[in-house]
Design a protein around this motif. Sequence first.
Motif: not given
Length: 358
Positions: A204-209, A211-217, A222-231
């Motif tokens: 979900v967050l990658e899809r949002v990222r 879209l926003v990066e495309a709009e911001s030109d 955008v810096i990602r700090d994800y916890d991959p263990s989240i179910p």
Amino acid sequence: MPPNNIHHHILDNLKTAILLVEPNLTVSYINPAAESLLAVSDQRIHGEAITRLFHEQEDTLVKLLDAINNCEAYTKRETVLTLRSGAEITVDYAVTPVLEGQRTSLIIELQPLDRLLRISREEGLLSSQQNSQALIRGIAHEVKNPLGGLRGAAQLLARELSDARLHDYTNIIIEEADRLRNLVDTMLGPHKAPEKQNTNIHEVLERVRQLVEAESDGYLQVIRDYDPSIPDVLGDREQLIQAFLNVMRNAQQALKQDPPEDGEPTVILRTRSMRQFTIGSHRYRLVCRVDIVDNGPGIPEDLRASIFLPMVSGRAQGSGLGLSIAQSILNHHNGLIECKSEPGHTEFSLFIPLEQAS
């Protein structure tokens, strides 16, 4: 004046955080509740100055010395203490002098308030959201009925008019009625109940990222700090994308309108799991937390308490509906959005339960 064995046993089993402070303002004892609250051990702090343990905006030493010299107790409410780790806690605390011969020591009792204040704040947010939704539903009913009649009358009138030029006026009536109806529908939020299924929050967050990066030109980092263990969360993917996108766009537009003087416009996407976490009056075993942090100008102080209400916006071109809709979507997922902001750092935290309430 360290406690004797009997008193030591009693103090160790209290849920209230207790500190014993010597006349020279060094710590002689803290009980386990205080160790947990202040994130320090009794052995490590024993004999250290009280100011090594925590400090506050006011001069703590002056107040404590007054209590010793004048043998006067005092109490402070909702005080923010900065711990040696740099973390801040909000407490009520009471200082009681204990006279033993010519020697005056102090007992300090600390009552943590952060959890109570957060629960109270969250319940207020949820109540405000529910009240505003009820108000909007009432307004929608009162507005949409006459709008339907107005639109129908304009259509009938258009059929009776022989002069085609007059149709411009009836078209304006119909278009404006449709615009008002769409506005009311938007204020009501999602039209259907969420279709919940197992959803990867990072997809979900990658899809949002994207879209926003495309709009911001390219002007926004955008810096990602994800916890991959989240179910996976149980949620409606499209509605969650809309909620996160509304918050991200707020940050994007604020940074574009007022970019930071030092450094480039930046948004941080951070995910973490929280255990035994309370949202409103419900306690969940596991909660997904998503932080959206930007280095923009911050939210004006007079708007911070009302940013999740409909039609409240800090921008002249803003509709004031984005955050209200996002909060409504999170509420439908038993979650909540919180915000804290100051110039150069605005942080929206979105909480979504991963477990049933207990």
